[in-house]
Enzyme design. Structure first.
Site, PDB file in Angstrom:
ATOM      1  N   THR A   1      75.576  57.671  41.186  1.00  0.00           N
ATOM      2  CA  THR A   1      74.535  57.982  42.159  1.00  0.00           C
ATOM      3  C   THR A   1      73.385  58.733  41.495  1.00  0.00           C
ATOM      4  OG1 THR A   1      74.066  59.420  44.051  1.00  0.00           O
ATOM      5  CG2 THR A   1      75.966  60.010  42.741  1.00  0.00           C
ATOM      6  N   ASP A   2      72.201  58.626  42.082  1.00  0.00           N
ATOM      7  CA  ASP A   2      71.067  59.400  41.550  1.00  0.00           C
ATOM      8  C   ASP A   2      71.271  60.904  41.757  1.00  0.00           C
ATOM      9  OD1 ASP A   2      70.679  59.501  44.310  1.00  0.00           O
ATOM     10  OD2 ASP A   2      68.565  58.895  44.243  1.00  0.00           O
ATOM     11  N   GLU A   3      72.214  61.275  42.643  1.00  0.00           N
ATOM     12  CA  GLU A   3      72.408  62.709  42.918  1.00  0.00           C
ATOM     13  C   GLU A   3      72.936  63.469  41.712  1.00  0.00           C
ATOM     14  OE1 GLU A   3      74.119  63.929  46.599  1.00  0.00           O
ATOM     15  OE2 GLU A   3      73.080  62.375  47.728  1.00  0.00           O
TER      16      GLU A   3
ATOM     17  N   TYR B   1      80.017  67.119  45.790  1.00  0.00           N
ATOM     18  CA  TYR B   1      80.028  65.644  45.690  1.00  0.00           C
ATOM     19  C   TYR B   1      79.371  65.201  44.387  1.00  0.00           C
ATOM     20  CZ  TYR B   1      78.150  60.921  46.164  1.00  0.00           C
ATOM     21  OH  TYR B   1      77.791  59.622  45.909  1.00  0.00           O
TER      22      TYR B   1
ATOM     23  N   LYS C   1      80.836  63.325  40.952  1.00  0.00           N
ATOM     24  CA  LYS C   1      80.344  62.039  40.443  1.00  0.00           C
ATOM     25  C   LYS C   1      79.845  62.197  38.991  1.00  0.00           C
ATOM     26  CE  LYS C   1      79.938  58.628  42.494  1.00  0.00           C
ATOM     27  NZ  LYS C   1      80.906  57.498  42.735  1.00  0.00           N
TER      28      LYS C   1
HETATM   29  P1  NAD Z   1      81.980  54.962  51.744  1.00  0.00           P
HETATM   30  O1  NAD Z   1      82.420  56.359  51.990  1.00  0.00           O
HETATM   31  O2  NAD Z   1      81.384  54.159  52.841  1.00  0.00           O
HETATM   32  O3  NAD Z   1      83.205  54.100  51.171  1.00  0.00           O
HETATM   33  C1  NAD Z   1      84.119  54.616  50.237  1.00  0.00           C
HETATM   34  C2  NAD Z   1      85.346  53.706  50.264  1.00  0.00           C
HETATM   35  O4  NAD Z   1      86.272  54.201  49.269  1.00  0.00           O
HETATM   36  C3  NAD Z   1      86.101  53.716  51.601  1.00  0.00           C
HETATM   37  O5  NAD Z   1      86.422  52.397  51.971  1.00  0.00           O
HETATM   38  C4  NAD Z   1      87.355  54.530  51.304  1.00  0.00           C
HETATM   39  O6  NAD Z   1      88.467  54.131  52.108  1.00  0.00           O
HETATM   40  C5  NAD Z   1      87.578  54.219  49.842  1.00  0.00           C
HETATM   41  N1  NAD Z   1      88.341  55.266  49.165  1.00  0.00           N
HETATM   42  C6  NAD Z   1      88.162  56.606  49.241  1.00  0.00           C
HETATM   43  N2  NAD Z   1      89.090  57.237  48.492  1.00  0.00           N
HETATM   44  C7  NAD Z   1      89.846  56.271  47.905  1.00  0.00           C
HETATM   45  C8  NAD Z   1      90.944  56.283  47.002  1.00  0.00           C
HETATM   46  N3  NAD Z   1      91.454  57.432  46.543  1.00  0.00           N
HETATM   47  N4  NAD Z   1      91.478  55.104  46.611  1.00  0.00           N
HETATM   48  C9  NAD Z   1      90.994  53.925  47.087  1.00  0.00           C
HETATM   49  N5  NAD Z   1      89.960  53.860  47.944  1.00  0.00           N
HETATM   50  C10 NAD Z   1      89.391  55.010  48.346  1.00  0.00           C
HETATM   51  O7  NAD Z   1      80.999  55.072  50.509  1.00  0.00           O
HETATM   52  P2  NAD Z   1      79.712  54.195  50.136  1.00  0.00           P
HETATM   53  O8  NAD Z   1      78.530  54.804  50.755  1.00  0.00           O
HETATM   54  O9  NAD Z   1      80.023  52.780  50.347  1.00  0.00           O
HETATM   55  O10 NAD Z   1      79.624  54.496  48.567  1.00  0.00           O
HETATM   56  C11 NAD Z   1      80.321  53.674  47.631  1.00  0.00           C
HETATM   57  C12 NAD Z   1      80.053  54.184  46.229  1.00  0.00           C
HETATM   58  O11 NAD Z   1      78.661  54.154  45.963  1.00  0.00           O
HETATM   59  C13 NAD Z   1      80.496  55.626  46.016  1.00  0.00           C
HETATM   60  O12 NAD Z   1      81.042  55.718  44.735  1.00  0.00           O
HETATM   61  C14 NAD Z   1      79.212  56.431  46.111  1.00  0.00           C
HETATM   62  O13 NAD Z   1      79.292  57.592  45.325  1.00  0.00           O
HETATM   63  C15 NAD Z   1      78.200  55.443  45.553  1.00  0.00           C
HETATM   64  N6  NAD Z   1      76.820  55.550  46.052  1.00  0.00           N
HETATM   65  C16 NAD Z   1      76.567  55.595  47.400  1.00  0.00           C
HETATM   66  C17 NAD Z   1      75.244  55.617  47.841  1.00  0.00           C
HETATM   67  C18 NAD Z   1      74.896  55.628  49.316  1.00  0.00           C
HETATM   68  O14 NAD Z   1      73.733  55.782  49.658  1.00  0.00           O
HETATM   69  N7  NAD Z   1      75.834  55.460  50.217  1.00  0.00           N
HETATM   70  C19 NAD Z   1      74.195  55.596  46.915  1.00  0.00           C
HETATM   71  C20 NAD Z   1      74.502  55.571  45.547  1.00  0.00           C
HETATM   72  C21 NAD Z   1      75.817  55.529  45.134  1.00  0.00           C
HETATM   73  O1  DAU Z   2      71.184  59.413  46.760  1.00  0.00           O
HETATM   74  C1  DAU Z   2      72.389  58.718  46.837  1.00  0.00           C
HETATM   75  C2  DAU Z   2      73.327  59.415  47.792  1.00  0.00           C
HETATM   76  O2  DAU Z   2      72.805  59.201  49.100  1.00  0.00           O
HETATM   77  C3  DAU Z   2      74.760  58.917  47.689  1.00  0.00           C
HETATM   78  O3  DAU Z   2      75.270  59.243  46.425  1.00  0.00           O
HETATM   79  C4  DAU Z   2      75.638  59.548  48.779  1.00  0.00           C
HETATM   80  O4  DAU Z   2      76.931  58.984  48.751  1.00  0.00           O
HETATM   81  C5  DAU Z   2      74.997  59.271  50.128  1.00  0.00           C
HETATM   82  O5  DAU Z   2      75.744  59.912  51.146  1.00  0.00           O
HETATM   83  C6  DAU Z   2      73.547  59.762  50.153  1.00  0.00           C
HETATM   84  O6  DAU Z   2      73.486  61.203  50.115  1.00  0.00           O
HETATM   85  P1  DAU Z   2      72.442  62.030  51.021  1.00  0.00           P
HETATM   86  O7  DAU Z   2      72.972  63.396  51.188  1.00  0.00           O
HETATM   87  O8  DAU Z   2      71.064  61.865  50.514  1.00  0.00           O
HETATM   88  O9  DAU Z   2      72.558  61.143  52.375  1.00  0.00           O
HETATM   89  P2  DAU Z   2      72.671  61.569  53.912  1.00  0.00           P
HETATM   90  O10 DAU Z   2      72.570  60.315  54.703  1.00  0.00           O
HETATM   91  O11 DAU Z   2      73.836  62.460  54.171  1.00  0.00           O
HETATM   92  O12 DAU Z   2      71.367  62.417  54.150  1.00  0.00           O
HETATM   93  C7  DAU Z   2      70.074  61.864  53.905  1.00  0.00           C
HETATM   94  C8  DAU Z   2      69.057  62.960  54.176  1.00  0.00           C
HETATM   95  O13 DAU Z   2      69.071  63.244  55.588  1.00  0.00           O
HETATM   96  C9  DAU Z   2      69.367  64.257  53.483  1.00  0.00           C
HETATM   97  O14 DAU Z   2      68.155  64.873  53.093  1.00  0.00           O
HETATM   98  C10 DAU Z   2      70.047  65.111  54.569  1.00  0.00           C
HETATM   99  C11 DAU Z   2      69.371  64.623  55.840  1.00  0.00           C
HETATM  100  N1  DAU Z   2      70.206  64.664  57.064  1.00  0.00           N
HETATM  101  C12 DAU Z   2      71.448  64.099  57.013  1.00  0.00           C
HETATM  102  C13 DAU Z   2      72.269  64.095  58.125  1.00  0.00           C
HETATM  103  C14 DAU Z   2      73.645  63.492  58.076  1.00  0.00           C
HETATM  104  C15 DAU Z   2      69.724  65.217  58.231  1.00  0.00           C
HETATM  105  O15 DAU Z   2      68.590  65.720  58.264  1.00  0.00           O
HETATM  106  N2  DAU Z   2      70.526  65.224  59.334  1.00  0.00           N
HETATM  107  C16 DAU Z   2      71.788  64.699  59.333  1.00  0.00           C
HETATM  108  O16 DAU Z   2      72.486  64.764  60.377  1.00  0.00           O
END
Ligand code: NAD
Ligand code: DAU
Length: 337
Positions: free
Chosen positions: A126-128, A151, A155
């Site tokens: 992730t970019d985080e 988190y 990562k």
């Molecule tokens: P998500 O939380 O929707 O899905 C995670 C999945 O992993 C779920 O299906 C969960 O059941 C499974 N899981 C959790 N623990 C596990 C374990 N121990 N063994 C097997 N499966 C397990 O997450 P997402 O948003 O789809 O993110 C997927 C990946 O992409 C993550 O690695 C996250 O860090 C990365 N990522 C997410 C974002 C975003 O914006 N959502 C952006 C950049 C990177």
């Molecule tokens: O940048 C990539 C990341 O993006 C991934 O690695 C993470 O898995 C994914 O969850 C996401 O992280 P963020 O913390 O950026 O996403 P989130 O949707 O939780 O929040 C987006 C922005 O919105 C953040 O600045 C917090 C704000 N927010 C979030 C929630 C849930 C609110 O203002 N209110 C809310 O209720």
């Protein structure tokens, strides 16, 4: 490459990736290993669960014996590790499980991938991991890792383990670092689906702090095409940033959602900020664009409108995922803000 092990393939991005592979790459068999935590949901794979090229296995990436037997039984060529605890707010509440899955789980996969001499190990990061930006500049692959939440620290640890396995023992790996995804099947703990869900129910939309934090949004399908290119075209050992060049203030995104749904801005409620809240993310994707000729295909306006339409058309899915445990989570997380 014939058979891939996708971990976390019942989650948001993983399930979109599995669907894309099954649809667009009929020569590939997908073994999908997912623990089905609160975030994993077999309904995310509806229509594809019984696809002839799809094998779903409920299990934990920390379970080495299971991972090893899957790799041997199905003759896996590559692992794409999406499995993770993914929500920043939850990591601030209970960091331990983030270390278990994101760090120890990745380590388990790495050891077996090395031992089995897999063609490729793709770590979905992730970019985080880069921390937070000031008003100027973008994250490049050379930006030092400086994670701010449990988190992102978990990562970043996983990324470093992946690189160490490559450096020390020649594991053929890639790491992708993508910005915020949005689109179908995203669990409504994340900002965009949470705001859509609350607006549909005429509930307050909880904006953290002043709402001027910036995220760089990418439609989930475009993330999936980028991962596919990395898996099939990248040189091993390369790290790729992935982003849509779509920086938006949170408040502006929330206003767009309200406008699209015909709901009043009076639903916006400013609540206590997330501790250590990263101010701005912005991704420089020039490496993946130049080396792998990847481009995002969906504009933010189009992607947001598709996403809202999807949630409107999938009220049953939404009602299922917000029943039970979600209600407890919501009360715990938002009642003291
Ligand atoms: P998500 O939380 O929707 O899905 C995670 C999945 O992993 C779920 O299906 C969960 O059941 C499974 N899981 C959790 N623990 C596990 C374990 N121990 N063994 C097997 N499966 C397990 O997450 P997402 O948003 O789809 O993110 C997927 C990946 O992409 C993550 O690695 C996250 O860090 C990365 N990522 C997410 C974002 C975003 O914006 N959502 C952006 C950049 C990177
Ligand atoms: O940048 C990539 C990341 O993006 C991934 O690695 C993470 O898995 C994914 O969850 C996401 O992280 P963020 O913390 O950026 O996403 P989130 O949707 O939780 O929040 C987006 C922005 O919105 C953040 O600045 C917090 C704000 N927010 C979030 C929630 C849930 C609110 O203002 N209110 C809310 O209720």
């Amino acid at each position: 490459m014939r058979t891939i092990l996708v971990t976390g393939g019942a989650g948001f991005i993983g399930s979109n990736f599995v669907r894309m592979v099954l649809e667009e790459h009929p020569d590939i068999r997908v073994v999908n290993l997912d623990k089905l935590t609160y975030a994993g949901n077999l309904e995310n794979l509806e229509g594809y669960r019984d696809h002839p090229n799809h094998i779903f296995v409920k299990g934990d990436i920390c379970d080495g014996a299971l991972v090893e037997s899957l790799i041997s039984t199905y003759k896996i060529d590559a692992v794409i590790n999406f499995a993770a605890e993914s929500h920043v707010d939850r990591s601030l509440e209970e960091p331990g499980i983030f270390i278990e899955t994101n760090v120890k789980g990745t380590l388990t996969l790495l050891k077996i991938a090395l031992e089995k001499k897999l063609e490729r190990f793709v770590q979905i990061s992730t970019d985080e991991v880069y921390g937070s930006l000031g008003p100027e500049g973008k994250f490049t692959e050379a930006t030092p890792l400086s994670p701010n939440s449990p988190y992102s620290a978990s990562k970043a640890s996983a990324d470093m383990l992946v690189q160490a396995f490559g450096h020390s023992w020649g594991l053929r790996y890639n790491i992708t670092r993508c910005s915020n995804n949005y689109g179908p099947y995203q669990f409504p703990e994340k900002m965009i689906p949470l705001m859509i869900h609350n607006a549909l129910k005429d509930k307050p939309l909880p904006v953290y702090g002043d709402g001027m934090h910036i995220r760089d949004w990418l439609y989930v399908y475009d993330h999936c095409t980028a991962v596919w290119k990395v898996l099939t075209e990248a040189q091993p050992g390369r790290v790729y940033n992935i982003g849509g060049n779509n920086e938006k203030h949170n408040l502006d995104v929330v206003r767009l959602i309200l406008k699209a749904l015909g709901k009043p801005e009076s639903l916006i409620t400013f609540v206590k900020d997330r501790p250590g809240h990263d101010r701005r993310y912005a991704i420089d994707s020039s490496r993946i664009m130049a080396e792998l000729n990847w481009r995002p295909s969906v504009s933010f306006e189009e992607g947001l409108s598709r996403t809202i339409r999807w949630y409107l058309e999938h009220s049953e899915w939404l009602n299922h995922v917000v029943s039970g445990q979600y209600q407890d989570y919501y009360k715990r997380m938002y009642s003291n803000r």
